[in-house]
Design a protein around this motif. Sequence first.
Motif, mmCIF file in Angstrom:
data_model
loop_
_atom_site.group_PDB
_atom_site.id
_atom_site.type_symbol
_atom_site.label_atom_id
_atom_site.label_comp_id
_atom_site.label_asym_id
_atom_site.label_seq_id
_atom_site.Cartn_x
_atom_site.Cartn_y
_atom_site.Cartn_z
ATOM 1 N N ASP A 249 0.849 -1.203 0.000
ATOM 2 C CA ASP A 249 0.000 0.000 0.000
ATOM 3 C C ASP A 249 0.883 1.251 0.000
ATOM 4 N N HIS B 175 1.196 4.161 -2.755
ATOM 5 C CA HIS B 175 1.023 5.588 -2.449
ATOM 6 C C HIS B 175 2.147 6.409 -3.072
ATOM 7 N N HIS C 114 -5.601 3.105 -6.869
ATOM 8 C CA HIS C 114 -6.476 3.277 -5.711
ATOM 9 C C HIS C 114 -7.945 3.393 -6.125
ATOM 10 N N HIS D 281 -6.962 -3.818 1.531
ATOM 11 C CA HIS D 281 -6.647 -2.717 0.627
ATOM 12 C C HIS D 281 -5.269 -2.886 -0.027
ATOM 13 N N ASN E 132 -4.205 -3.269 -4.060
ATOM 14 C CA ASN E 132 -3.218 -2.402 -4.710
ATOM 15 C C ASN E 132 -2.124 -3.225 -5.391
HETATM 16 ZN ZN LIG Z 1 -3.780 3.145 0.060
#
Ligand SMILES: [Zn+2]
Length: 367
Positions: free
Chosen positions: A244, A248, A319, A333, A337
Amino acid sequence: MLAPASARLQAGGGSSTRMRPARCAAATLRMQAFKAESEKGAQVPLPVAAPVPGARGLAGYHHSPSKTGYAFFMPALSLLGPNALKAAGKEITKLGLKKALIVTDKVEEGLELLRSAGADFLLSFGGGSPHDCAKAIGIVASNGGSIRDYEGLDRASKPMLPLLSVNTTAGTAAEMTRFWESVSETNQSFCPWWFLLTCSIITDTARHVKMAIIDSKVTPTIAVDDPLLMLGMPKGLTAATGMDALTHSIEAYLSTSSNRITDACALHAMRLISRYLRTAVGDPGNVQAHDMMWQVGQLHYAQYLAGMAFNSASLGYVHAMAHQLGGFYNLPHGVCNALLLPVVLEFNAKASADARVGMLQWCMVSL
Ligand SMILES: [Zn+2]
């Protein structure tokens, strides 16, 4: 042996074997022109390296200066490093806050408890969900209405109740961002296309949808990132949250809303995650305690940097789709991703000749 910087520049650049001759010559000419103007005493602007298509150097990685400036969002105070949690108490006292509501989940129940207990600040402790829940309670407590009233960008008019958010994972950066997201079982309200594109919002009108709020007023007051709290994370959680954080940093770097500061944060986050995530997940039992502490500390630092990047640069298609996937199938999550990142990078590589995409693909291969 390294030659002095000036000598390396004259010889065609410090990384002469890797830099392109044309680019080195251009840099040398710019420096010579600047030196000549400076010696004449003229008021000249600092030389600005124009982006060079396909360039692989610090200048090539960064945007040209903005004509309109840019915003950079951060919590009022961040406490980072081992034993950061101990320092948080003193900071709360300095703010004159006395009674905390400790938040885990459930917004509506949290609001009732907050009112009945007379708490004057919120304390969230965990990965992403407790912080998001606390943000929802805090914004409704000070602005009234329902959390659905704040769906979208900068909808609240008053600051949120003070929030002390303590992070225990190395991934979401929810402890320091102005992003809030949660699964809602109500229909989604209208969401403009530009918001969908830039802020990764789900507009599925089926029952399990993700609702998203991006508002500087939900930025936590104090963010605490203490790596001691992250030791002993299960492998799966380390891998998912690490991916994640990597997503990002990559999406912030590729974002059209990125700027020079977010670029710097994103690039260093990518380097650290590429270097340390694999070994941190590998086999914690075979790693010396101090080595594991070092690795977790680096990942924890990297996830914070990635948060600094996307908090202002926002995110992208990974996302946007991961939220839908996770909301519909109830999947972690970070796993969503990780599944989508290579596919979206491949798509971006076809659509753009920008050198950034090539560099990021290299980053993925090296991971
Ligand atoms: Zn995230």
